[in-house]
Design an enzyme around this catalytic site. Structure first.
Site, PDB file in Angstrom:
ATOM      1  N   CYS A   1      31.272  87.424 106.525  1.00  0.00           N
ATOM      2  CA  CYS A   1      31.440  86.383 105.589  1.00  0.00           C
ATOM      3  C   CYS A   1      33.096  86.265 105.258  1.00  0.00           C
ATOM      4  CB  CYS A   1      30.767  86.950 104.273  1.00  0.00           C
ATOM      5  SG  CYS A   1      30.934  85.899 102.998  1.00  0.00           S
TER       6      CYS A   1
ATOM      7  N   CYS B   1      25.796  89.605 100.205  1.00  0.00           N
ATOM      8  CA  CYS B   1      26.801  88.811  99.395  1.00  0.00           C
ATOM      9  C   CYS B   1      26.637  87.467  99.318  1.00  0.00           C
ATOM     10  CB  CYS B   1      28.019  88.782 100.442  1.00  0.00           C
ATOM     11  SG  CYS B   1      27.822  88.170 101.978  1.00  0.00           S
TER      12      CYS B   1
END
Length: 395
Positions: free
Chosen positions: A100, A200
Site C-alpha cells: 500500500c 489497511c
C-alpha cells in the site's frame, strides 16, 4: 511557502503530523484516501472509511487547513487486492501494508499531490528521513523512528530515492504518548482514537474472512509432523562453496502426508500461513500446534507441536533479483560481495544480526540465530545501524 499534502487517515498520527507541518510554516492540505468501497466484502455493517473520513475532515477544520477526499479504490483493487489474492492462491503470504505504501501512498497518491502543486507528501509514519551528500550528490536515508516501540520504517522498506526525496515524516522524532498528548492539548477528535487494526483498506475485517469471500473454501487435511521425523536430521554436509551452503540453509523442505499423521480437517490451505497458531481447531496435543508449511497445490496443512519445532526454524532465506530492492542504491552489492547488517522478517521484530551475500541470481540473508516462520511472500528488510538500506520479497 512550500506546499505539503498530507494523507489524513482519520487517525491520531496523521492529525498531529498535519499540525506540526503547519507549525513549521508549510502550506498544508489534507487529503483522505478512500481505498475501498466494495460493500459486498466489508461483511460487517460498519463502514470504517466513512467514520475515518469524517474524523479527518473534523481535524482539518480544527487545524484550519483545506481538505478533500480522493477515491483511489480502483487502483487499490488492481495493485493491492488482486495481487494479494494472487499471492495467497500461490501459497505465499503478502504484506498489504508495505504494498500500500509503495503502490498507493507514495505512488498514485504522490502523483496526485504533485499535480496539485505539492512540494512534498507527508504521512503519520513513525520513521525519519536523513539527507547526506555523497560524491557531490544528495542521498536520502530512511531512518527508524525514535520510538522503538512504534518504529514503522519496515513498512516503507520498498520506497525509492525519488519517493523519499519528496516525503516528510513529521512525527518520526516523537513517541506515541507524546503524539497523543499533543492531540489532547489541541482537543482533536482523534486524540483518544485507537490505532486501526485489520487490513489497511477494509478496516475491521479479519483477513481470513475477507479471503473467504474471494477464495472458495475447499476441505483438506491437517497433518502433524513430529519434531523427530527424519527429514529434520541435519546431516553434516561438505559444501563446495558458500553459495551451496546458503542454498542448503534456505531450502524449503518438501513435506508429504507420509511424514506425519492426519489430526484434523481445514477449509482451505490458502487461508493459513506459516507460524500460525490460531484457527486450526485441533486439540489434545501436549504443546500448541503451529503451521510449519502449507501446500496449496495438494491442499494440505503441515503442523508441528511447540514454537521450537524444527519445521519453523531456519537461518537463511533467499530473495530473487527481480524482487530485490535497494533504498540506498549506492550501497547495492555486486555479485560475490557480502555485508554485515541487522535484519528483520516482520514488523515489530527486534533487529537480528545477519550477513547478506549477493550471488548471480539474487541475494541470501543469513542470520546469526535461528528465525521462526520465515514466510514466502513476506518482506525481509536490512539495516546499517538505524538506517534501512534495502529489502526484498522472501522467495
Amino acid at each position: 511557502m512550500k506546499r505539503v499534502i498530507i494523507g489524513l487517515s482519520g487517525g491520531v498520527d496523521s492529525s498531529v503530523a498535519a499540525y506540526l507541518l503547519k507549525k513549521q510554516g508549510f502550506e498544508v492540505i489534507g487529503l483522505f484516501m478512500k481505498n475501498w468501497h466494495d460493500d459486498s466484502v466489508t461483511i460487517s455493517n460498519e463502514c470504517p472509511w466513512l467514520d475515518d473520513s469524517n474524523d479527518a475532515m473534523l481535524v482539518a477544520e480544527k487545524l484550519g487547513i483545506p481538505f478533500q477526499t480522493v477515491d483511489l479504490s480502483e487502483q487499490y483493487k488492481e495493485r493491492i487486492v488482486d495481487y494479494m489474492f494472487n499471492e495467497y492462491e500461490k501459497g505465499r503470504t503478502p504484506n498489504p501494508d508495505i504494498l500500500c505504501n509503495r503502490e498507493i501512498k507514495f505512488d498514485v497518491f504522490m502523483k496526485i499531490a504533485m499535480e496539485l502543486g505539492a512540494d512534498y507528501v507527508a504521512t503519520g509514519h513513525y520513521c525519519r528521513k536523513g539527507t547526506i551528500i555523497k560524491d557531490g550528490k544528495e542521498v536520502y536515508q530512511l531512518l527508524s523512528g525514535l520510538d522503538n516501540n512504534k518504529d514503522q520504517s519496515y513498512f516503507l522498506c520498498q520506497l525509492s530515492q525519488e519517493q523519499l526525496s519528496k516525503s516528510l515524516f513529521p512525527i518520526g522524532e516523537l513517541t506515541k504518548p507524546e503524539v497523543r498528548k499533543i492531540a489532547t492539548e489541541l482537543d482533536l477528535v482523534t486524540a483518544e482514537k485507537k490505532d486501526s487494526q485489520g487490513l489497511c483498506f477494509i478496516g475491521k475485517v479479519k483477513l481470513p474472512d475477507f479471503l473467504q469471500q474471494q477464495l472458495k473454501p475447499k476441505e483438506g487435511v491437517i497433518v502433524e509432523v513430529s519434531k523427530d521425523e527424519s527429514i529434520f536430521n541435519e546431516q553434516i554436509l561438505k559444501f563446495d562453496s558458500e553459495e551451496e551452503k546458503l542454498r542448503y540453509l534456505s531450502r524449503k523442505i518438501d513435506y508429504n502426508v507420509d511424514h506425519g499423521r492426519v489430526v484434523g480437517k481445514h477449509q482451505g490451505a490458502h487461508y493459513f500461513t506459516k507460524g500460525q497458531r490460531k484457527g486450526l481447531a485441533v486439540g489434545g496435543t501436549a504443546e500448541p500446534l503451529f503451521v510449519i508449511d502449507t501446500d496449496v497445490y495438494h491442499n494440505v496443512i503441515y503442523t508441528g507441536q511447540g514454537k521450537d519445532h524444527p519445521g519453523l526454524l531456519k537461518k537463511a532465506l533467499f530473495v530473487t533479483n527481480d524482487e530485490l530492492h535497494w533504498i540506498r542504491e549506492d550501497l547495492a552489492l555486486s555479485t560475490d560481495e557480502r555485508m554485515e547488517v541487522k535484519a528483520r522478517i516482520r514488523y515489530r521484530q527486534p533487529l537480528e544480526n545477519a550477513t547478506i551475500y549477493k550471488v548471480e541470481s539474487g541475494l541470501y540473508v543469513k542470520f546469526d540465530n535461528f528465525q521462526s516462520a520465515i514466510t514466502e511472500g513476506q518482506f525481509v528488510a536490512w539495516y546499517i545501524d538505524d538506517e534501512l538500506v534495502g529489502s526484498g520479497v522472501i522467495s
